[in-house]
Design a protein around this motif. Structure first.
Motif, PDB file in Angstrom:
ATOM      1  N   ALA A 141       0.830  -1.207   0.000  1.00  0.00           N
ATOM      2  CA  ALA A 141       0.000   0.000   0.000  1.00  0.00           C
ATOM      3  C   ALA A 141       0.868   1.262   0.000  1.00  0.00           C
ATOM      4  O   ALA A 141       0.565   2.239  -0.708  1.00  0.00           O
ATOM      5  CB  ALA A 141      -0.931   0.000   1.209  1.00  0.00           C
ATOM      6  N   LEU A 142       1.932   1.256   0.776  1.00  0.00           N
ATOM      7  CA  LEU A 142       2.820   2.416   0.811  1.00  0.00           C
ATOM      8  C   LEU A 142       3.470   2.645  -0.544  1.00  0.00           C
ATOM      9  O   LEU A 142       3.550   3.793  -1.017  1.00  0.00           O
ATOM     10  CB  LEU A 142       3.892   2.227   1.884  1.00  0.00           C
ATOM     11  N   LEU A 143       3.935   1.571  -1.180  1.00  0.00           N
ATOM     12  CA  LEU A 143       4.562   1.719  -2.492  1.00  0.00           C
ATOM     13  C   LEU A 143       3.583   2.299  -3.508  1.00  0.00           C
ATOM     14  O   LEU A 143       3.941   3.170  -4.316  1.00  0.00           O
ATOM     15  CB  LEU A 143       5.075   0.367  -2.984  1.00  0.00           C
ATOM     16  N   ARG A 144       2.350   1.826  -3.495  1.00  0.00           N
ATOM     17  CA  ARG A 144       1.361   2.335  -4.449  1.00  0.00           C
ATOM     18  C   ARG A 144       1.054   3.809  -4.180  1.00  0.00           C
ATOM     19  O   ARG A 144       0.925   4.612  -5.116  1.00  0.00           O
ATOM     20  CB  ARG A 144       0.092   1.484  -4.386  1.00  0.00           C
ATOM     21  N   ASN A 145       0.954   4.167  -2.921  1.00  0.00           N
ATOM     22  CA  ASN A 145       0.692   5.570  -2.576  1.00  0.00           C
ATOM     23  C   ASN A 145       1.847   6.482  -2.973  1.00  0.00           C
ATOM     24  O   ASN A 145       1.651   7.676  -3.231  1.00  0.00           O
ATOM     25  CB  ASN A 145       0.424   5.708  -1.082  1.00  0.00           C
ATOM     26  N   LEU A 146       3.049   5.918  -3.004  1.00  0.00           N
ATOM     27  CA  LEU A 146       4.235   6.681  -3.393  1.00  0.00           C
ATOM     28  C   LEU A 146       4.402   6.767  -4.912  1.00  0.00           C
ATOM     29  O   LEU A 146       5.304   7.451  -5.397  1.00  0.00           O
ATOM     30  CB  LEU A 146       5.485   6.031  -2.796  1.00  0.00           C
ATOM     31  N   GLY A 147       3.560   6.066  -5.659  1.00  0.00           N
ATOM     32  CA  GLY A 147       3.698   6.051  -7.109  1.00  0.00           C
ATOM     33  C   GLY A 147       4.861   5.203  -7.576  1.00  0.00           C
ATOM     34  O   GLY A 147       5.410   5.417  -8.665  1.00  0.00           O
ATOM     35  N   CYS A 148       5.208   4.215  -6.791  1.00  0.00           N
ATOM     36  CA  CYS A 148       6.360   3.373  -7.091  1.00  0.00           C
ATOM     37  C   CYS A 148       6.087   2.443  -8.273  1.00  0.00           C
ATOM     38  O   CYS A 148       5.015   1.846  -8.371  1.00  0.00           O
ATOM     39  CB  CYS A 148       6.721   2.556  -5.855  1.00  0.00           C
ATOM     40  N   ARG A 149       7.097   2.301  -9.138  1.00  0.00           N
ATOM     41  CA  ARG A 149       7.037   1.331 -10.232  1.00  0.00           C
ATOM     42  C   ARG A 149       8.154   0.298 -10.147  1.00  0.00           C
ATOM     43  O   ARG A 149       8.002  -0.824 -10.612  1.00  0.00           O
ATOM     44  CB  ARG A 149       7.113   2.069 -11.570  1.00  0.00           C
ATOM     45  N   SER A 150       9.287   0.712  -9.573  1.00  0.00           N
ATOM     46  CA  SER A 150      10.439  -0.189  -9.477  1.00  0.00           C
ATOM     47  C   SER A 150      10.937  -0.216  -8.037  1.00  0.00           C
ATOM     48  O   SER A 150      10.989   0.815  -7.371  1.00  0.00           O
ATOM     49  CB  SER A 150      11.584   0.279 -10.374  1.00  0.00           C
ATOM     50  N   VAL A 151      11.342  -1.413  -7.578  1.00  0.00           N
ATOM     51  CA  VAL A 151      11.842  -1.576  -6.216  1.00  0.00           C
ATOM     52  C   VAL A 151      13.217  -2.221  -6.265  1.00  0.00           C
ATOM     53  O   VAL A 151      13.393  -3.282  -6.883  1.00  0.00           O
ATOM     54  CB  VAL A 151      10.906  -2.454  -5.361  1.00  0.00           C
ATOM     55  N   VAL A 152      14.185  -1.585  -5.633  1.00  0.00           N
ATOM     56  CA  VAL A 152      15.516  -2.167  -5.464  1.00  0.00           C
ATOM     57  C   VAL A 152      15.527  -2.893  -4.120  1.00  0.00           C
ATOM     58  O   VAL A 152      15.232  -2.296  -3.081  1.00  0.00           O
ATOM     59  CB  VAL A 152      16.616  -1.092  -5.489  1.00  0.00           C
ATOM     60  N   VAL A 153      15.853  -4.174  -4.142  1.00  0.00           N
ATOM     61  CA  VAL A 153      15.816  -4.998  -2.933  1.00  0.00           C
ATOM     62  C   VAL A 153      17.236  -5.292  -2.462  1.00  0.00           C
ATOM     63  O   VAL A 153      18.098  -5.692  -3.255  1.00  0.00           O
ATOM     64  CB  VAL A 153      15.068  -6.317  -3.196  1.00  0.00           C
ATOM     65  N   ALA A 154      17.466  -5.108  -1.148  1.00  0.00           N
ATOM     66  CA  ALA A 154      18.775  -5.392  -0.562  1.00  0.00           C
ATOM     67  C   ALA A 154      18.569  -5.827   0.881  1.00  0.00           C
ATOM     68  O   ALA A 154      17.568  -5.476   1.511  1.00  0.00           O
ATOM     69  CB  ALA A 154      19.666  -4.150  -0.619  1.00  0.00           C
TER      70      ALA A 154
END
Length: 221
Positions: A141-154
């Motif tokens: 939900a946070l990612l969608r609210n931020l307008g996120c399209r790509s996530v870098v995972v570490a």
């Protein structure tokens, strides 16, 4: 047919698009004192995260994200002192209950570990159950609210939480980039095998330098 130089340029342009600070988010996974710190409940994993350079690379990514204005989300696993709501349906969970260091809410164990710097704009998402930093948490939900399209995972671990995060993000429709030298698991050789044989099939595999250099350049611009 494009030349090798042209293909390299195209790849660089695709990566820059994926890492656009407007739509990219950096997700750090379980980089907390009780997991990768000096007082870890899992000393073998903590040693691998530090000796491999993975934790230092996570810190480098976080610094670059802050420079470029990229949103950082820290996913932390914790439990209530009474254990209420925690899973007990797998051997991993039952073993964790017996460890000398507990990831108890409000304690040092669940603080984001040094040398990672947490900025005021960073989001810290804490979960009380399950294996995934994404499914069943606020992250999607946070990612969608931020307008996120790509996530870098570490972060950690390559054994459990990292693949869970990658699969859940892909299933939710995000483009995923895995910073291969900013994740760790045990034994050490397993991390490379996971990246080559599994994560590379569903995510873009990059190095911390690839990402940090791109973001640092954007920040300076």
């Amino acid at each position: 047919m494009p030349s090798q130089e042209q293909r390299a340029q195209q790849a660089a342009e695709r990566l820059a698009e994926q890492l656009d600070p407007v739509s990219a988010v950096l997700l750090t996974v379980e980089c907390q004192e009780g997991v990768v710190g000096s007082g870890s409940a899992l000393p073998e994993l903590a040693e691998e995260a530090r000796s491999s350079g993975a934790l230092a690379n996570v810190a480098r990514l976080v610094d670059a994200a802050h420079t470029a204005g990229v949103q950082v989300v820290h996913a932390v696993a914790e439990r209530r002192p009474d254990g209420r709501g925690a899973n007990r349906n797998a051997r991993l969970f039952r073993a964790a209950e017996r460890l000398p260091v507990q990831q108890t809410a409000g304690t040092r164990a669940v603080r984001v570990a040094r040398p990672i710097e947490v900025a005021d704009a960073d989001l810290v998402v804490r979960r009380l159950h399950g294996l995934s930093p994404v499914a069943g948490t606020e992250v999607d939900a946070l990612l969608r609210n931020l307008g996120c399209r790509s996530v870098v995972v570490a972060g950690v671990s390559a054994n459990v939480a990292i693949p869970n995060a990658v699969f859940d993000l892909v299933n939710a429709g995000y483009g995923v980039l895995v910073a291969a030298d900013a994740i760790a698991g045990v034994p050490s050789r397993y991390t490379g095998e996971l990246v080559r044989n599994t994560l590379a099939l569903v995510a873009t595999v990059v190095t911390a330098a690839d990402v940090a250099d791109c973001w640092t350049e954007r920040g300076r611009g």
